[in-house]
Design a protein around this motif. Structure first.
Motif, PDB file in Angstrom:
ATOM      1  N   SER A 100      45.127  51.932  44.791  1.00  0.00           N
ATOM      2  CA  SER A 100      46.342  51.641  44.041  1.00  0.00           C
ATOM      3  C   SER A 100      46.623  50.041  43.977  1.00  0.00           C
ATOM      4  N   VAL A 101      47.326  49.721  43.044  1.00  0.00           N
ATOM      5  CA  VAL A 101      47.941  48.257  42.864  1.00  0.00           C
ATOM      6  C   VAL A 101      49.158  48.251  42.587  1.00  0.00           C
ATOM      7  N   ALA A 102      49.946  47.535  43.278  1.00  0.00           N
ATOM      8  CA  ALA A 102      51.500  47.396  43.032  1.00  0.00           C
ATOM      9  C   ALA A 102      52.262  48.815  42.967  1.00  0.00           C
ATOM     10  N   GLY A 103      51.574  49.824  43.747  1.00  0.00           N
ATOM     11  CA  GLY A 103      52.490  50.903  43.715  1.00  0.00           C
ATOM     12  C   GLY A 103      51.637  51.847  42.547  1.00  0.00           C
ATOM     13  N   GLU A 104      50.777  51.531  41.661  1.00  0.00           N
ATOM     14  CA  GLU A 104      50.440  52.197  40.615  1.00  0.00           C
ATOM     15  C   GLU A 104      49.023  52.563  40.956  1.00  0.00           C
ATOM     16  N   SER A 105      48.630  53.997  40.805  1.00  0.00           N
ATOM     17  CA  SER A 105      47.369  54.559  41.124  1.00  0.00           C
ATOM     18  C   SER A 105      46.122  53.772  40.437  1.00  0.00           C
ATOM     19  N   LEU A 106      45.148  53.698  40.956  1.00  0.00           N
ATOM     20  CA  LEU A 106      44.044  52.926  40.338  1.00  0.00           C
ATOM     21  C   LEU A 106      43.312  53.809  39.300  1.00  0.00           C
ATOM     22  N   ARG A 107      43.605  53.903  38.226  1.00  0.00           N
ATOM     23  CA  ARG A 107      42.864  54.820  37.376  1.00  0.00           C
ATOM     24  C   ARG A 107      41.953  53.967  36.386  1.00  0.00           C
ATOM     25  N   PHE A 108      40.749  54.702  36.351  1.00  0.00           N
ATOM     26  CA  PHE A 108      39.591  54.192  35.433  1.00  0.00           C
ATOM     27  C   PHE A 108      39.051  52.753  35.857  1.00  0.00           C
ATOM     28  N   CYS A 109      38.766  52.727  37.376  1.00  0.00           N
ATOM     29  CA  CYS A 109      37.880  51.696  37.797  1.00  0.00           C
ATOM     30  C   CYS A 109      36.550  51.519  37.174  1.00  0.00           C
ATOM     31  N   SER A 110      36.147  50.449  36.537  1.00  0.00           N
ATOM     32  CA  SER A 110      35.031  50.396  35.753  1.00  0.00           C
ATOM     33  C   SER A 110      33.844  49.934  36.439  1.00  0.00           C
ATOM     34  N   ASN A 111      33.852  48.340  36.873  1.00  0.00           N
ATOM     35  CA  ASN A 111      32.709  47.798  37.582  1.00  0.00           C
ATOM     36  C   ASN A 111      33.077  46.601  38.338  1.00  0.00           C
ATOM     37  N   VAL A 112      32.169  46.191  39.215  1.00  0.00           N
ATOM     38  CA  VAL A 112      32.731  45.438  40.422  1.00  0.00           C
ATOM     39  C   VAL A 112      31.562  44.364  40.982  1.00  0.00           C
ATOM     40  N   VAL A 113      32.039  43.528  41.291  1.00  0.00           N
ATOM     41  CA  VAL A 113      31.259  42.254  41.839  1.00  0.00           C
ATOM     42  C   VAL A 113      31.642  41.814  43.272  1.00  0.00           C
ATOM     43  N   ALA A 114      30.715  41.591  44.077  1.00  0.00           N
ATOM     44  CA  ALA A 114      31.236  41.120  45.559  1.00  0.00           C
ATOM     45  C   ALA A 114      30.797  39.663  45.486  1.00  0.00           C
ATOM     46  N   LEU A 115      31.568  38.811  46.085  1.00  0.00           N
ATOM     47  CA  LEU A 115      31.523  37.471  46.212  1.00  0.00           C
ATOM     48  C   LEU A 115      31.047  37.027  47.632  1.00  0.00           C
ATOM     49  N   SER A 116      30.503  35.799  47.841  1.00  0.00           N
ATOM     50  CA  SER A 116      29.848  35.296  49.048  1.00  0.00           C
ATOM     51  C   SER A 116      31.092  35.068  50.071  1.00  0.00           C
ATOM     52  N   ASP A 117      32.276  34.983  49.565  1.00  0.00           N
ATOM     53  CA  ASP A 117      33.347  34.693  50.629  1.00  0.00           C
ATOM     54  C   ASP A 117      34.064  36.117  51.126  1.00  0.00           C
ATOM     55  N   GLY A 118      33.574  37.149  50.763  1.00  0.00           N
ATOM     56  CA  GLY A 118      33.852  38.459  51.257  1.00  0.00           C
ATOM     57  C   GLY A 118      34.727  39.212  50.248  1.00  0.00           C
ATOM     58  N   SER A 119      35.296  38.682  49.440  1.00  0.00           N
ATOM     59  CA  SER A 119      36.193  39.129  48.317  1.00  0.00           C
ATOM     60  C   SER A 119      35.387  40.098  47.440  1.00  0.00           C
ATOM     61  N   VAL A 120      36.297  40.995  47.029  1.00  0.00           N
ATOM     62  CA  VAL A 120      35.467  41.912  45.877  1.00  0.00           C
ATOM     63  C   VAL A 120      36.325  41.943  44.309  1.00  0.00           C
ATOM     64  N   CYS A 121      35.700  41.636  43.285  1.00  0.00           N
ATOM     65  CA  CYS A 121      36.392  41.758  42.226  1.00  0.00           C
ATOM     66  C   CYS A 121      35.976  42.997  41.288  1.00  0.00           C
ATOM     67  N   PHE A 122      37.019  43.481  40.672  1.00  0.00           N
ATOM     68  CA  PHE A 122      36.630  44.422  40.047  1.00  0.00           C
ATOM     69  C   PHE A 122      37.612  44.882  38.657  1.00  0.00           C
ATOM     70  N   THR A 123      37.117  45.589  37.882  1.00  0.00           N
ATOM     71  CA  THR A 123      38.003  45.806  36.673  1.00  0.00           C
ATOM     72  C   THR A 123      38.480  47.296  36.486  1.00  0.00           C
ATOM     73  N   VAL A 124      39.592  47.225  35.745  1.00  0.00           N
ATOM     74  CA  VAL A 124      40.124  48.558  35.372  1.00  0.00           C
ATOM     75  C   VAL A 124      40.100  48.598  33.721  1.00  0.00           C
ATOM     76  N   SER A 125      39.594  49.758  33.293  1.00  0.00           N
ATOM     77  CA  SER A 125      39.455  49.627  31.965  1.00  0.00           C
ATOM     78  C   SER A 125      40.748  49.962  31.079  1.00  0.00           C
ATOM     79  N   SER A 126      41.524  50.783  31.684  1.00  0.00           N
ATOM     80  CA  SER A 126      42.771  51.466  31.018  1.00  0.00           C
ATOM     81  C   SER A 126      43.762  51.679  31.852  1.00  0.00           C
ATOM     82  N   ARG A 127      44.924  51.502  31.726  1.00  0.00           N
ATOM     83  CA  ARG A 127      46.206  51.892  32.594  1.00  0.00           C
ATOM     84  C   ARG A 127      46.846  53.288  31.678  1.00  0.00           C
TER      85      ARG A 127
END
Length: 320
Positions: A100-127
Motif C-alpha cells: 500500500s501507499v498512503a493508505g491505498e492498496s497497491l494495484r497493478f505494480c508494474s516494473n522495478v529497479v534497485a539502486l546501489s544505496d539500497g532503495s527500490v524504485c517501482f511503477t504502478v501502471s494504473s490506480r
C-alpha cells in the motif's frame, strides 16, 4: 527517426505457462521470468532448444510482472495482485515489501529497479484499472500511473512522480543520477532526476516513439537501456484521446469487454543515457506477438510477452 533494422528470431522456447511478461538474465546467461499462474521460472540452455530446461523457483501466489535480480541472488517482483515482493530464489520464500501507499492498496505494480544505496524504485501502471483490464486504462487515458520509492528499511513507499500515462518499465542511468520511466499510453520515456539541480523533477527523455513502450532493461551501468515495444501506434486510439473524458470512459467500458488480439508488429529499441536512439529493431507479421520485455542473455536478445506461452530468442544486433 531512422528506419528500423530487422529483428531476427532464432527460435521459440515453450515454458509451460502463459504470459512471461518480463524477462531478466542472471550472470550465467539464464533467464528468469514470471507467468500468469504466479510461478517464477528459470530458463537454462537458451541456445539449444533441445537441451533447454525450465525450473520452477517460486510461486508468488499472485501475478508476477516486472522483475529485478539483486546482487545477493534474491529477486524483486512487482506483483499485480500482491504489491512489491522479494523472493529468495534458493528456497522460494516470498516476502511482501510493500502492498500500500498512503493508505491505498497497491494495484497493478508494474516494473522495478534497485539502486546501489539500497532503495527500490517501482511503477504502478494504473490506480483505476487492474491488470486484466489494462486496455481500459490505455483507452480512457487516466494518467494515474505513479513512480514510487521504497527507502532502505522502510515499509511504506513514497510517491516520486504521478500523473503518468500508464507507467511501465523503469531503469536507472549509468551513474544513478536519474531514472527512466516508460509511459506506454504517451509513446514516450520520461526522465526523473534523483540528484543534481533538477532532483525531484520529471522531464521528457525520448518522445514520439514508434510504438508503445513497455518494460525496460539494462544489463549494467555501461549497457544500453533496452525498450520493448508492445505494439505499434494506433491512430484510432490517438483520435479517441482528443474526446471528452466521458467519451473515453464509455469507450473504455466497451474495450475491456471486447475480445483482444495483438498485432504481429513487434519492436525493440535501445537508448544511451543522453536519450539518443542507438538501435531500433522491428518485425512485421511476427508469429511472436505483444513483446512486453527484452533482455540480453547468452549472446542473444530474449523477448517476453504478456500474450505468449514462451519466450523468443533473437539474433543480437551488431554493435554500432
Amino acid at each position: 527517426m531512422e528506419r528500423p533494422t530487422a529483428l531476427v528470431p532464432r527460435h521459440y522456447i515453450a515454458i509451460g505457462g502463459r504470459g512471461p511478461e518480463d524477462v531478466v538474465a542472471d550472470d550465467r546467461g539464464r533467464v528468469i521470468t514470471g507467468v500468469e499462474d504466479g510461478r517464477i521460472l528459470r530458463i537454462d540452455g537458451l541456445t539449444d532448444p533441445a537441451a533447454t530446461r525450465v525450473d520452477v523457483l517460486a510461486d508468488t501466489g499472485g501475478r508476477p510482472l516486472g522483475l529485478e535480480l539483486l546482487p545477493d541472488g534474491d529477486l524483486l517482483v512487482c506483483d499485480a495482485e500482491r504489491g512489491l515482493l522479494r523472493v529468495d530464489l534458493a528456497d522460494g520464500l516470498v516476502r511482501v515489501l510493500a502492498d500500500s501507499v498512503a493508505g491505498e492498496s497497491l494495484r497493478f505494480c508494474s516494473n522495478v529497479v534497485a539502486l546501489s544505496d539500497g532503495s527500490v524504485c517501482f511503477t504502478v501502471s494504473s490506480r483505476r484499472y487492474p491488470l486484466e483490464q489494462w486496455i481500459g486504462d490505455l483507452v480512457e487515458d487516466t494518467a494515474t500511473g505513479r513512480l514510487l520509492r521504497l527507502a532502505p528499511g522502510a515499509d511504506t513507499p513514497e510517491v516520486l512522480l504521478e500523473g503518468l500515462r500508464f507507467a511501465n518499465g523503469v531503469a536507472a542511468s549509468g551513474d544513478e543520477s536519474f531514472l527512466v520511466v516508460a509511459e506506454t499510453g504517451a509513446y514516450r520515456l520520461t526522465r526523473y532526476w534523483l540528484t543534481g539541480p533538477k532532483a525531484g523533477r520529471g522531464e521528457p527523455f525520448a518522445e514520439n516513439l514508434p510504438g508503445m513502450p513497455d518494460n525496460l532493461w539494462r544489463g549494467g551501468p555501461d549497457g544500453l537501456i533496452r525498450v520493448a515495444l508492445a505494439g505499434p501506434r494506433v491512430p484510432p486510439l490517438d483520435l479517441l484521446r482528443r474526446g471528452t473524458p466521458a467519451v473515453r470512459r464509455t469507450a473504455a467500458r466497451v474495450a475491456v469487454r471486447a475480445p483482444f488480439r495483438p498485432t504481429g508488429t513487434i519492436g525493440v529499441m535501445a537508448f544511451d543515457d543522453q536519450g539518443a536512439v542507438v538501435q531500433y529493431l522491428a518485425r512485421r507479421r511476427s508469429g511472436f506477438r505483444m513483446v512486453t520485455a527484452v533482455c540480453e542473455a547468452a549472446g542473444h536478445l530474449v523477448l517476453g510477452s504478456l500474450w505468449e506461452r514462451g519466450v523468443a530468442v533473437c539474433e543480437a544486433p551488431a554493435p554500432r
